[in-house]
Design an enzyme around this catalytic site. Structure first.
Site, PDB file in Angstrom:
ATOM      1  N   GLY A  20      -2.191  97.422  44.444  1.00  0.00           N
ATOM      2  CA  GLY A  20      -1.455  97.694  45.675  1.00  0.00           C
ATOM      3  C   GLY A  20      -0.482  96.567  45.965  1.00  0.00           C
ATOM      4  N   GLY A  80      -8.647  92.990  40.026  1.00  0.00           N
ATOM      5  CA  GLY A  80      -8.657  93.852  38.852  1.00  0.00           C
ATOM      6  C   GLY A  80      -7.669  93.365  37.810  1.00  0.00           C
ATOM      7  CG  ASP A 122      -7.669  93.386  50.127  1.00  0.00           C
ATOM      8  OD1 ASP A 122      -7.309  93.878  51.209  1.00  0.00           O
ATOM      9  OD2 ASP A 122      -7.631  94.005  49.053  1.00  0.00           O
TER      10      ASP A 122
END
Lengths: 401, 401
Positions: A14, A109, A138
């Protein structure tokens, strides 16, 4: 004439509001190099697998300055689970193109992918440098003071929650509660940023729920009731990643009907509904949503500069022949941020929770005051709000007839 | 020494990001007056009924400059249906305080209240001037070029939709559709503002649904499918006030379990769900929510100035003995905005829809190009975005070994 060094950069996962500043910094890091060819990978990990190379002109870096002001991943990003076969294919694509150095801008990731690609290349006997450039709203990457992208998202959350609170306070004879949901995946860094402007228990947010603290609906409803009784309204912030006492997510959103296509989210709607049905209070669910990661209009300038810096440092590290590292940020004296180089092996398969030093035992807003100090150098420019003095009119001498 | 002229100002209805600028302008309009006493009413219409007067020091207007930067109604607002008895009580409260002039900042409901209060005062033989100061993000007031508050909300919507689109475009290998819901009540002005940065059919938003055009789910889903097939993703904007062919709202949100406590909204979630189930596409619902009316960080400077101007003009009109009017905005040559005075009787009980001159017969985005010109002087500062040139790499002469 020796062969040009061929370098590729991809963006994955994202986006953040400053992800393209890292791309700009990366190009800038090569702008003095004649004997280098920089490729952009179109479409993130999928683009690496398919070998979608785009020519980037690092010698004319001035033409890319706009990257610092545009949200979304300019090269295309996306999410894709990576199989062993995919990794082999990525290496073959890079080999065919003659690319000997790869940087990927991404989160947890992506750092795992970087590590896998580097290891597989070695196994396949292909000489490939791989460097990870961190980005995530995040802030869940370890081995860095914080992640580029987080500061701007935190700035948006802090300002949005304060604005929603000022609005609700003035409407409290019509509405009682607003439940604001933040991103943050499994960690509470973004939810915590909502407290940045809170200077007293009467300031919003009045209740903050973190994924780090198991969510208990009964206690939560009791807290909402208490705040409402005291102030006549309540601003509640819930992190999308709230967990119950068994560690299960309280809510997920199905993006499509295929079983794998779920994202965290929706918990705000769920608790707002319970506030309405069980407490009889009016409640509105405000999901801050994707704007948290893409509002160019709330970018923290410090965040932008840091995103650019990690991109530039990644370029320098590749030119120095380095590999298997992530560029991190470290906090120096006076909160000055410098870059660091962290072995990828120390980053992967970990998730950085909101640190216990920043979690207090307050039942309503369990954020320690030290958190604000920590956030201060990251969140960028802020402004203070005035407030009407609500003392009722008493007849003054000037009013005597 | 003659009695001071006593004046009261209240704020009513849902706030806008610039509602307090009108309060500031109002105080500024009296700043040269010695023989005036200005009261703020705390808590909107309810505060008028209960006679909650706050002393405002119009002679020290500099102390209120912060009002121009703070969202929410600084005096408190809220919604309250007004009974005949309430109106009588308001007039008695004003009479007891000796207030002979009243201004209320508000929208459609407020202009109706102003009109009722003025008429009832006459019937009761109490000499009361009443002036309405317009504010609404919905832009649904007649007899004014547009309403203060709309410009900032439009600025937020236009930028937010573009940012969400850039984000989704770069994630289109993971997500297909985003459904963005705007405010606007029964009219499409805010939804229309989402098209401000759209220069071609490939630019977002790709589909816009207005309350002025009956919503047909089947046609809508077909349009989404077409856009997705063509571009690989789709940004859809739906107005909260969508109506079916019978004129019924497609969706309402229950704020609490009492029957009257509903607001428009939720239609985005409803259509997003249908996109998922019927088209098999992944879709995410993004409700722009209350931020549309309270984000101080997307205020249009022009909007702020106009909000201040209508406040100041209301003060001037009261000093000139005027009553039963709303201060409007009118567009002059070169889009210069000046104020006007409109009889309240021409404003009440009407709702200004998105004008037919701005509605086109395009099946996807039914907004005429003239709308952008109309919005241009209102929306404030904007910026253009760059875009990566995605031509695939072809071997150039410099690459030959």
């Amino acid at each position: 004439m020796p062969n040009k060094m061929k370098i590729a950069i991809a963006q994955a996962g994202g986006p953040t509001a400053v992800i393209n500043s890292s791309l700009y910094g990366f190009l800038k890091g090569f702008s003095h190099c004649d004997n280098v060819q920089v490729y952009g990978i179109y479409g993130g990990i999928a683009g690496l697998i398919d070998g979608r190379f785009i020519h980037l002109n690092h010698r004319a870096v001035g033409e890319y300055e706009w990257l610092q002001n545009v949200p979304g991943a300019a090269l295309g990003a996306g999410r894709k689970p990576l199989s062993e076969q995919d990794i082999g294919r990525i290496i073959l694509q890079l080999k065919e193109k003659g690319v000997s150095a790869l940087a990927i801008v991404g989160g947890n990731g992506t750092m795992w992918s970087c590590n896998q690609i580097a290891e597989t290349a070695r196994e396949m006997g292909y000489n490939l440098q791989v460097i990870g450039i961190p980005k995530t709203v995040d802030n869940d990457l370890v081995e860095t003071d914080h992640t580029p992208g987080y500061g701007s998202a935190a700035r948006f959350v802090a300002h949005a929650v304060r604005d929603l609170a000022f609005d609700l306070e003035s409407m409290k004879n019509f509405e009682n509660v607003r439940v604001v949901e933040t991103m943050g995946r499994n960690v509470g860094w973004l939810a915590a940023s909502s407290t940045y402007f809170r200077n007293s228990p009467d300031d919003a947010p009045h209740i903050v729920c973190l994924p780090e603290i198991p969510f208990n609906m009964d206690q939560f409803l009791e807290s909402v009731n208490k705040v409402h009784r005291r102030l006549g309204y309540a601003i509640v912030v819930v992190s999308e990643g709230l967990k119950d006492k068994h560690g299960n997510s309280v809510s997920e959103i199905e993006l499509s009907k295929s079983r794998d296509h779920k994202v965290l989210g929706g918990v705000g709607g769920l608790v707002s509904e319970r506030i309405t049905t069980e407490l009889g209070l009016s409640s509105r669910y405000e999901n801050l949503g994707i704007l948290q990661r893409c509002t160019h209009f709330m970018v923290s300038n410090q965040d932008r500069l840091e995103a650019r810096m990690v991109g530039e440092k990644a370029a320098e590290a590749l030119l120095e022949g380095k590999s298997d590292i992530m560029i991190g940020l470290q906090r120096g004296l006076g909160h000055a941020m410098t870059s660091s180089e962290v072995p990828l092996s120390r980053v992967v398969n970990q998730e950085r929770s909101l640190e216990s030093q920043f979690i207090s035992d307050d039942n309503f807003v369990p954020i320690a005051s030290s958190f604000k100090e920590w956030l201060y150098p990251i969140i960028g420019e802020t402004c203070e709000y005035g407030r009407m003095e609500m003392r009722p009119h008493v007849k003054a001498i000037g009013d005597m007839k």
